[in-house]
Structures are given as structure tokens and as C-alpha cells.
Design a protein around this motif. Structure first.
Motif, mmCIF file in Angstrom:
data_model
loop_
_atom_site.group_PDB
_atom_site.id
_atom_site.type_symbol
_atom_site.label_atom_id
_atom_site.label_comp_id
_atom_site.label_asym_id
_atom_site.label_seq_id
_atom_site.Cartn_x
_atom_site.Cartn_y
_atom_site.Cartn_z
ATOM 1 N N ILE A 431 4.047 -10.971 -13.742
ATOM 2 C CA ILE A 431 3.393 -12.107 -14.327
ATOM 3 C C ILE A 431 2.036 -12.025 -13.985
ATOM 4 N N GLU A 432 1.814 -11.971 -12.597
ATOM 5 C CA GLU A 432 0.332 -12.048 -12.185
ATOM 6 C C GLU A 432 -0.794 -10.993 -12.889
ATOM 7 N N ALA A 433 -0.090 -9.842 -13.034
ATOM 8 C CA ALA A 433 -0.959 -8.889 -13.653
ATOM 9 C C ALA A 433 -0.960 -8.870 -15.035
ATOM 10 N N ALA A 434 -0.076 -9.584 -15.718
ATOM 11 C CA ALA A 434 -0.079 -10.057 -17.176
ATOM 12 C C ALA A 434 -1.217 -11.173 -17.406
ATOM 13 N N GLU A 435 -0.917 -12.139 -16.393
ATOM 14 C CA GLU A 435 -1.907 -13.302 -16.582
ATOM 15 C C GLU A 435 -3.537 -12.903 -16.434
ATOM 16 N N ARG A 436 -3.843 -11.874 -15.440
ATOM 17 C CA ARG A 436 -4.968 -11.309 -15.336
ATOM 18 C C ARG A 436 -5.522 -10.720 -16.623
ATOM 19 N N GLU A 437 -4.722 -9.836 -17.279
ATOM 20 C CA GLU A 437 -5.154 -9.449 -18.496
ATOM 21 C C GLU A 437 -5.208 -10.035 -19.649
ATOM 22 N N VAL A 438 -4.551 -11.214 -19.687
ATOM 23 C CA VAL A 438 -4.694 -12.205 -20.739
ATOM 24 C C VAL A 438 -6.204 -13.026 -20.512
ATOM 25 N N LYS A 439 -6.362 -13.430 -19.330
ATOM 26 C CA LYS A 439 -7.605 -13.915 -18.834
ATOM 27 C C LYS A 439 -8.929 -13.084 -19.343
ATOM 28 N N GLU A 443 -11.917 -14.015 -21.831
ATOM 29 C CA GLU A 443 -13.236 -13.952 -21.409
ATOM 30 C C GLU A 443 -13.915 -12.834 -22.396
ATOM 31 N N ALA A 444 -13.532 -11.867 -22.678
ATOM 32 C CA ALA A 444 -14.189 -10.770 -23.471
ATOM 33 C C ALA A 444 -14.561 -11.381 -24.830
ATOM 34 N N SER A 445 -13.304 -12.133 -25.502
ATOM 35 C CA SER A 445 -13.565 -12.534 -26.855
ATOM 36 C C SER A 445 -14.483 -13.857 -26.858
ATOM 37 N N ARG A 446 -14.437 -14.435 -25.647
ATOM 38 C CA ARG A 446 -15.519 -15.829 -25.623
ATOM 39 C C ARG A 446 -16.809 -15.247 -25.693
ATOM 40 N N ARG A 447 -17.143 -14.140 -24.679
ATOM 41 C CA ARG A 447 -18.506 -13.547 -24.925
ATOM 42 C C ARG A 447 -18.957 -13.253 -26.217
ATOM 43 N N LYS A 448 -18.097 -12.414 -26.882
ATOM 44 C CA LYS A 448 -18.449 -12.015 -28.003
ATOM 45 C C LYS A 448 -18.548 -12.996 -29.062
ATOM 46 N N LEU A 449 -17.937 -14.108 -28.983
ATOM 47 C CA LEU A 449 -18.038 -15.261 -29.786
ATOM 48 C C LEU A 449 -19.309 -15.859 -29.719
ATOM 49 N N LEU A 450 -19.721 -15.946 -28.339
ATOM 50 C CA LEU A 450 -20.964 -16.723 -28.172
ATOM 51 C C LEU A 450 -22.300 -15.691 -28.557
ATOM 52 N N ARG A 451 -21.894 -14.518 -28.496
ATOM 53 C CA ARG A 451 -22.991 -13.736 -28.945
ATOM 54 C C ARG A 451 -23.187 -13.885 -30.614
ATOM 55 N N LEU A 452 -22.041 -14.044 -31.242
ATOM 56 C CA LEU A 452 -22.202 -14.478 -32.866
ATOM 57 C C LEU A 452 -22.730 -15.969 -32.841
ATOM 58 N N VAL A 453 -22.277 -16.655 -32.136
ATOM 59 C CA VAL A 453 -22.855 -17.989 -32.571
ATOM 60 C C VAL A 453 -24.425 -18.243 -32.241
ATOM 61 N N ALA A 454 -24.970 -17.579 -30.940
ATOM 62 C CA ALA A 454 -25.965 -17.827 -30.403
ATOM 63 C C ALA A 454 -27.350 -17.138 -31.127
ATOM 64 N N ARG A 455 -26.843 -16.120 -31.897
ATOM 65 C CA ARG A 455 -27.908 -15.475 -32.654
ATOM 66 C C ARG A 455 -28.633 -16.061 -33.641
#
Length: 528
Positions: A431-439, A443-455
């Protein structure tokens, strides 16, 4: 430069920046030109450089993280004047700048985030916070990174903690006048209380609508007007967005009630009947109703959607009911697939799960419909275009996976499919490895979203893009402890009261609200 940046930051923190948007972008254009010219006034001062990086990036200016390379190592702080002065303000600004992470690989920001956070924690523990900085502010920023903040809660906190003469204009050599600060506080206070009056009228409307739609008669459904209004007011706070907030709140209650029908009480025949009714839409009378609760819930969805569509048509100058019906159909089909998995015990692949789980998080009817009432026109080719699709996809990923991280233990016990146990199967049951992967995916989607929003430029208007980001922030805030605040609503009740009902708590005699009438002029004077 410092004064201009600090004023922009203060106006935004106090929730009144929209009154000065033209002046703000004029100043940021000037500061961006100075940044490109490598102006020493910006680049040699740690606080000014970090603040410029954060504000410019968040306002759509192309600022690479290399601009902070000189501060990437902890030694750069210790060897600086700020380090010798134990300057908490500089540390705090560096830490906040490091969170505006929009590219996949930005090691400079990751390094700064790591060491600045650690030093701030050390200063807190050893009681060595600079006198110009409130320790509570440091604690708050460390607890809630910028992607886990709700605008109206932040505005309230900043207004209540704003003290003219010792305000956010931290460097004493650059303070604006005490009178100007008082007027800024007056404008912010007046705006907050005025918006609360509007929210309270909206709450009364929502409570009346619940009774009119007979949703209060559905004993199985979680129908919570206050909670849903808080979620909309915290992300779309300006008073003029009332129709968007109401649409958001109504559709949140409706999608929650539909989810409860599928999850809690619905027999297969009822669920199939409800899906057919949604798919038939205007021709629903040809289908008939399996049960009274199906009829009540469908009519609430149908009548409310048509009412919202009529208001949206006036804004969009076109009929959007077809798209609204599509969004509802996509949602209930996804919910049905999840129900069939639960009933049969079938375990899908992770890829199959995500295809279903993203629309079932219900942001289609909640977010996409509300966007039609935000203000800018959204032509059909934009709504069905790549940029809009990516904004929604990354918002859905963050929402679904943050929800899964918070609820996988409970859902696993209920026989529901969840991404964390699914990934654990691939990771030897860890479960710990799965949680790390989900997190990591979040994080990756959050960064991509902010890149789209902020431009600065995009097919989707900036006010609409901002709402995608605000939803992402709300999701992070609601699940910031790994708990589902919607299901365990103690914190939501407190936060909702703070935004919608409770007046600001200001020391007696702090301000004369009659000064608010001259506050805009004062703010413009400070920016000039």
C-alpha cells in the motif's frame, strides 16, 4: 521594485486585486522587463527576486526557474546578508516561490523548497522568527502550500491579521503610509461583508430550491446547501458570480444525491431506469418512472438543468442544454459501471478504472456547467477543444486520486474499487508503494494544470482557466490531512461559517468603514 511587488501581493491577499487589475498588470509588465534585463534591484535581493518570480509566474509571464539558481543551495542563504540577519521574510518568500512548480523537472525549485522549509521549521522551533514576521503566518504557509488554499478563507485570515503600521509591507524603509493601509483594510473589509450579504441571500435561495425540488424528502441523500455554497464561494468569491455559484451549488447537491442513489439504496432496475431517463432527456415521458425517488431526483436534475441552461444562453449567446445533458449522461454511465463492479466483485485494470473514475468524480455537471456562467463566452469548439479537455483531465485526475487516497480503506471495506489497492496489486501488495505512486501522479497533473492555467494566452479565457485551478486547490485543501472532509464535515462547517455567515473579527476601533469609499483611489496611489 520591492514596494510594487509587495503592494500587488497585499491587494491579492486582501481579496481586492480585481479593483486594480489594470494597474497591477502595468506594474508587472515593468517588473518583467526589469527581470529580463537582469536588473540588480530584483536579482541581488533575495526577497524581491523570490517575490517577483512567484507573482510573475502566477500571472502568466514566462519565467524559467533558472532565475532563482543563485539561491538554490542552503549555503546561498547562510552566506547572504539575509542569512546573517536570520531574515524570516526572505526565507518565507523563497519557500513560497519554490511551490510555483510548473515544469516536470525543476530541481532548483525542489532544492529551495527542501532547505527553506527546514530552516523555517527550525526558526519556529527555536523561537527565532524575525520580529517583522508573525510566527502564525509561517506556521500557516508551512501547513497549507499555495495549492491547498481557498481564496475566501485566505482573504478573511489576512484581513483579520492586517495591522496598519505593521502590515505585510515588511521592509520598514519601503512602507506605504498608515492612512493608505487603513483605506486598503477598509476596502477589503467592506468587500468581504458585502459579499457575505450576497452569499446569505444565495443560501436562502438554495434552501428554498431544495424544498421546491423535494430533495429534502430523499432520506438517503446528503443534501447540504451550506456546504455546497461554501465550496462555490471559496472558489468563485466575487459577488457578481452569483449565478455561477448557485449553479455550482445546485449541481453539487444533485450529483451527490445521484451518487447516493447509486451507492446506497438503488436497485438495479431503478438505476437502469434513471440512466434511460437521462439519456432520453426531453423524451423522458416516454420512459416512465420505476419509483417515486427516481422521479423526484430526475425531475430535479432535468428542471434545474433547463433553468441553468436558459441563464447560460444569455451569457453564451447560444443554447448549451445539449452539452449539459451529455455531461449528466456521461456521469451516470460511469456511476453504473462502478456499481456493477461493486455488485459483481469484478476488479478492473488500472487503465479501465481511470477511464470510468475520472467522469464519476462529477466535475462535469459541477464545474463545466458553472463555467458557462462565469462571464466569458465559451464557443463549442473551445469546449470540445484540446486545451479545455486537458484542463478538465488534470483537474479530474487530481480530484479523483486525492479522493482515493483519503477514502481507500473505507471503500475497500465497502467492496468498492479504488486506485490505491489496484496499484498495490502491481507493487507486491505494498500500500505504501501504491500511495507514493498515486501522490506522484497527483503532483505531476497539478504542475501540468498550473502550467495551463498560468500562461498568458490560451483558447480558454483566463477567468475560466482560473476556476480549474481553484477546484484543484479546494480538493487539496479538503483532503490535506488525508481525510474526506465532505464525509466528515466538522471542518467544513467551521470554514463555511467563516466564509458565509460569521462577520470579520477585527479589534474595536480598528477602522472606520466609511473610509471605504476612497480606498480604491488610495490603492491606485500606492501602486503609482
Amino acid at each position: 521594485m520591492y514596494t510594487q511587488l509587495r503592494m500587488v501581493d497585499t491587494l491579492e491577499k486582501m481579496g481586492i486585486s480585481s479593483s486594480f487589475s489594470g494597474e497591477i498588470y502595468t506594474r508587472l509588465d515593468m517588473i518583467y522587463s526589469s527581470w529580463l534585463a537582469n536588473d540588480e534591484e530584483i536579482m541581488l535581493d533575495m526577497t524581491t527576486c523570490a517575490m517577483a518570480f512567484r507573482l510573475l509566474r502566477l500571472h502568466g509571464y514566462d519565467i524559467p526557474s533558472e532565475g532563482l539558481a543563485q539561491f538554490s543551495e542552503e549555503s546561498s542563504f547562510h552566506e547572504s546578508v539575509q542569512g546573517h540577519l536570520n531574515d524570516t521574510e526572505a526565507l518565507l518568500e523563497l519557500y513560497k516561490a519554490s511551490q510555483v512548480h510548473i515544469m516536470e523537472e525543476e530541481p532548483i525549485l525542489e532544492n529551495i523548497c527542501s532547505w527553506s522549509a527546514e530552516l523555517l521549521k527550525q526558526q519556529l522551533c527555536s523561537n527565532k522568527i524575525s520580529r517583522s514576521v508573525d510566527p502564525a503566518e509561517v506556521e500557516h504557509v508551512l501547513k497549507f502550500p499555495h495549492y491547498a488554499t481557498l481564496d475566501r478563507l485566505e482573504h478573511r485570515r489576512n484581513i483579520e491579521q492586517f495591522r496598519p503600521g505593521c502590515s505585510m509591507m515588511l521592509k520598514s524603509a519601503y512602507r506605504v503610509s498608515h492612512a493608505a493601509e487603513e483605506k486598503i483594510l477598509a476596502l477589503a473589509t467592506d468587500g468581504f461583508h458585502s459579499s457575505q450579504a450576497v452569499y446569505q441571500q444565495e443560501l436562502q435561495h438554495l434552501e428554498s430550491w431544495v424544498r421546491e425540488m423535494r430533495l429534502d424528502e430523499l432520506e438517503f441523500a446528503r443534501v447540504m446547501p451550506m456546504h455546497t455554497l461554501f465550496s462555490s464561494a471559496s472558489t468563485m468569491f466575487p459577488s457578481e458570480l452569483s449565478e455561477a455559484r448557485i449553479a455550482w451549488s445546485k449541481n453539487t447537491m444533485l450529483t451527490t444525491a445521484v451518487d447516493d442513489l447509486f451507492d446506497v439504496v438503488g436497485a438495479r432496475e431503478e438505476l437502469e431506469n434513471f440512466i434511460t431517463l437521462i439519456e432520453m432527456w426531453d423524451a423522458h415521458e416516454e420512459v416512465g418512472f420505476y419509483s417515486e425517488r427516481v422521479e423526484t431526483l430526475f425531475r430535479a436534475v432535468y428542471n434545474t438543468s433547463n433553468e441553468i441552461a436558459a441563464k447560460a444562453a444569455a451569457v453564451q449567446k447560444r443554447n448549451v442544454i445539449g452539452h449539459i445533458a451529455e455531461l449528466w449522461a456521461e456521469l451516470v454511465r460511469a456511476m453504473m459501471v462502478e456499481t456493477e463492479w461493486r455488485m459483481s466483485g469484478r476488479v478492473p485494470s488500472m487503465e479501465e478504472y481511470m477511464r470510468v473514475a475520472l467522469p464519476s468524480i462529477a466535475l462535469g455537471p459541477i464545474l463545466c456547467i458553472s463555467l458557462y456562467l462565469v462571464g466569458p463566452e465559451l464557443p463549442d469548439d473551445v469546449v470540445r477543444g484540446h486545451e479545455y479537455s486537458e484542463l478538465l483531465r488534470h483537474t479530474n485526475i487530481c480530484s479523483r486520486l486525492k479522493n482515493d487516497l483519503a477514502t481507500y480503506e473505507r471503500e475497500n471495506a465497502q467492496g468498492k474499487v479504488n486506485s490505491v489497492p489496484l496499484l498495490a496489486r502491481r507493487r507486491g501488495g505494498s500500500i505504501e508503494a501504491a500511495e507514493r505512486e498515486v501522490k506522484g501522479t497527483v503532483e505531476a497533473s497539478r504542475r501540468k494544470l498550473l502550467r495551463l492555467v498560468a500562461r498568458k494566452e490560451g483558447a480558454v479565457p483566463r477567468p475560466c482557466r482560473a476556476l480549474f485551478w481553484n477546484i484543484c486547490k479546494a480538493v487539496h485543501r479538503f483532503f490535506y490531512k488525508g481525510e474526506d472532509s465532505y464525509t466528515s464535515p466538522t471542518e467544513l462547517v467551521h470554514a463555511g461559517n467563516a466564509v458565509v455567515l460569521d462577520p470579520l473579527r477585527l479589534p474595536a476601533g480598528m477602522i472606520d468603514l466609511t473610509a471605504a469609499s476612497t480606498s480604491k483611489a488610495a490603492g491606485r496611489a500606492c501602486l503609482s
